[in-house]
Motif scaffolding. Structure first.
Motif, short mmCIF file in Angstrom:
data_model
loop_
_atom_site.label_atom_id
_atom_site.label_comp_id
_atom_site.label_asym_id
_atom_site.label_seq_id
_atom_site.Cartn_x
_atom_site.Cartn_y
_atom_site.Cartn_z
N TYR A 120 0.85 -1.20 0.00
CA TYR A 120 0.00 0.00 0.00
C TYR A 120 0.89 1.24 0.00
CZ TYR A 120 -2.97 3.64 2.09
OH TYR A 120 -3.62 4.81 2.37
N ILE A 121 0.65 2.12 -0.96
CA ILE A 121 1.43 3.36 -1.08
C ILE A 121 0.47 4.52 -0.85
CG2 ILE A 121 2.88 4.75 -2.60
CD1 ILE A 121 3.43 2.07 -4.12
N LYS A 129 3.32 13.00 -15.63
CA LYS A 129 3.61 12.17 -16.81
C LYS A 129 4.68 11.14 -16.49
CE LYS A 129 4.80 12.58 -21.70
NZ LYS A 129 5.14 13.54 -22.81
N THR A 130 5.69 11.54 -15.73
CA THR A 130 6.78 10.62 -15.36
C THR A 130 6.27 9.48 -14.49
OG1 THR A 130 8.43 12.38 -15.50
CG2 THR A 130 9.01 10.44 -14.21
N VAL A 131 5.48 9.82 -13.48
CA VAL A 131 4.98 8.79 -12.56
C VAL A 131 4.05 7.82 -13.28
CG1 VAL A 131 3.53 8.40 -10.53
CG2 VAL A 131 5.28 10.18 -10.48
N PHE A 132 3.14 8.33 -14.10
CA PHE A 132 2.24 7.43 -14.81
C PHE A 132 2.94 6.68 -15.93
CE2 PHE A 132 -1.21 9.33 -12.48
CZ PHE A 132 -2.10 8.27 -12.36
N GLY A 133 4.00 7.27 -16.47
CA GLY A 133 4.81 6.53 -17.43
C GLY A 133 5.44 5.32 -16.78
N ALA A 134 5.89 5.48 -15.53
CA ALA A 134 6.47 4.35 -14.80
C ALA A 134 5.42 3.29 -14.50
CB ALA A 134 7.11 4.84 -13.51
N GLU A 139 -3.61 8.22 -5.08
CA GLU A 139 -3.38 9.57 -5.63
C GLU A 139 -1.90 9.82 -5.97
OE1 GLU A 139 -5.72 11.59 -6.41
OE2 GLU A 139 -7.43 11.37 -5.07
N PRO A 140 -1.33 9.07 -6.89
CA PRO A 140 0.10 9.25 -7.19
C PRO A 140 0.45 10.61 -7.78
CG PRO A 140 -0.92 7.79 -8.79
CD PRO A 140 -1.92 7.98 -7.70
N SER A 141 -0.51 11.30 -8.40
CA SER A 141 -0.18 12.56 -9.08
C SER A 141 -0.50 13.80 -8.26
CB SER A 141 -0.93 12.64 -10.41
OG SER A 141 -2.29 13.00 -10.21
N ILE A 142 -1.04 13.63 -7.05
CA ILE A 142 -1.52 14.79 -6.31
C ILE A 142 -0.38 15.77 -6.00
CG2 ILE A 142 -1.29 13.73 -4.01
CD1 ILE A 142 -4.00 15.12 -3.33
N LEU A 175 9.93 7.73 -5.13
CA LEU A 175 10.57 6.95 -4.07
C LEU A 175 9.55 6.08 -3.35
CD1 LEU A 175 13.02 6.19 -2.40
CD2 LEU A 175 12.70 8.28 -1.05
N ALA A 176 8.37 6.62 -3.10
CA ALA A 176 7.32 5.84 -2.42
C ALA A 176 6.90 4.63 -3.26
CB ALA A 176 6.13 6.73 -2.12
N VAL A 177 6.72 4.86 -4.57
CA VAL A 177 6.37 3.75 -5.46
C VAL A 177 7.52 2.75 -5.53
CG1 VAL A 177 5.77 3.09 -7.82
CG2 VAL A 177 4.75 5.14 -6.81
N GLY A 178 8.75 3.28 -5.63
CA GLY A 178 9.92 2.41 -5.68
C GLY A 178 10.05 1.55 -4.45
N ARG A 179 9.76 2.12 -3.29
CA ARG A 179 9.86 1.35 -2.05
C ARG A 179 8.80 0.25 -2.02
NH1 ARG A 179 9.90 4.95 3.05
NH2 ARG A 179 7.66 4.71 2.86
N GLY A 180 7.63 0.52 -2.58
CA GLY A 180 6.62 -0.52 -2.69
C GLY A 180 7.10 -1.67 -3.57
#
Length: 241
Positions: free
Chosen positions: A89-90, A180-185, A169-172, A152-157
């Motif tokens: 959970y992130i 764009k970078t986060v959703f590209g990942a 809410e990854p883009s908030i 970093l939070a997504v990476g740690r997950g």
């Protein structure tokens, strides 16, 4: 890579009721996430999206209904047990250890027994998805921008060797470039791994671009389920109101 059958569910939620104190937030919620797919969860603010993620992940266990993960009934299990099973959970909050380096934060994500043997492989995956984290791996996490903190939070997950990521809410609060970078990942995770993802997001365009299926939550109830290619942004926004 051989991908699992798309119709095989890794997560199934049935008749879920969840409360904060005496306030009921979720009402008979039903939904599922197929293996190796991305599900986007939409809905107005305050209508139960984050509550659903917390109910699944053991932070705020449901009072009624069931949650099955990878074939096992996990209803009410503690969060640390779920991490061991492969559920990460992130949260929306900037949930990183600012007094540690980027690399130390990432390695901390691999504390569970199942993830330890795959630390190097998962670190390679994280750095391939987020090259900026590789560039800043020796920096203190306190020096990161908002977008870098989300990476970093997504990476740690991912370092937990997750089978399913629940991302709130990854883009908030991010700039258009960081969104764009986060959703590209997220899209690269979908295309190059067998990891399943449930993402709560208000930016409909970004989420629709990566999702396989969408669910719309309103007043704590699932009021719409559709293939992402079967719906457009205007239909979702109309359903909000």
């Amino acid at each position: 890579m051989t991908r699992p059958a798309a119709d095989e569910a890794i997560l199934t939620i049935s008749g879920l009721d969840s409360y904060y104190g005496e306030l009921q937030v979720l009402r008979q919620a039903d939904l599922s996430v197929a293996r190796a797919q991305v599900v986007a969860l939409f809905g107005p603010n305050g209508h139960g999206k984050s509550t659903l993620l917390k109910a699944i992940s053991g932070i705020n266990p449901p009072r009624k209904g069931s949650v099955r993960f990878d074939g096992v009934d996990i209803t009410g299990l503690a969060s640390d047990k779920l991490v061991e099973m492969g559920l990460a959970y992130i949260p929306e909050a900037r949930n990183i250890f600012t007094e540690m380096t980027v690399l130390e934060n990432l390695r901390l994500g691999a504390y569970n027994r199942r993830a330890r043997p795959r630390v190097n492989d998962n670190l390679e995956l994280v750095f391939s998805l987020f090259p900026r984290l590789d560039e800043r791996k020796d920096q203190m996490a306190a020096t990161l921008s908002g977008g870098e903190s989300r990476m970093l939070a997504v990476g740690r997950g991912l370092m937990s060797d997750a089978k399913l990521l629940l991302i709130d809410e990854p883009s908030i609060g991010l700039s258009p470039l960081m969104k764009k970078t986060v959703f590209g990942a997220i899209n690269r995770i979908k295309k190059t791994t067998d990891i399943s993802i449930m993402v709560v997001e208000q930016e409909v365009d970004y989420a629709l671009a990566v999702a396989d299926r969408i669910f719309l939550l309103k007043k704590g109830e699932v009021v719409m389920e559709r293939g992402a290619g079967e719906i457009d942004k205007s239909e979702i926004e109309k359903a909000y109101f």
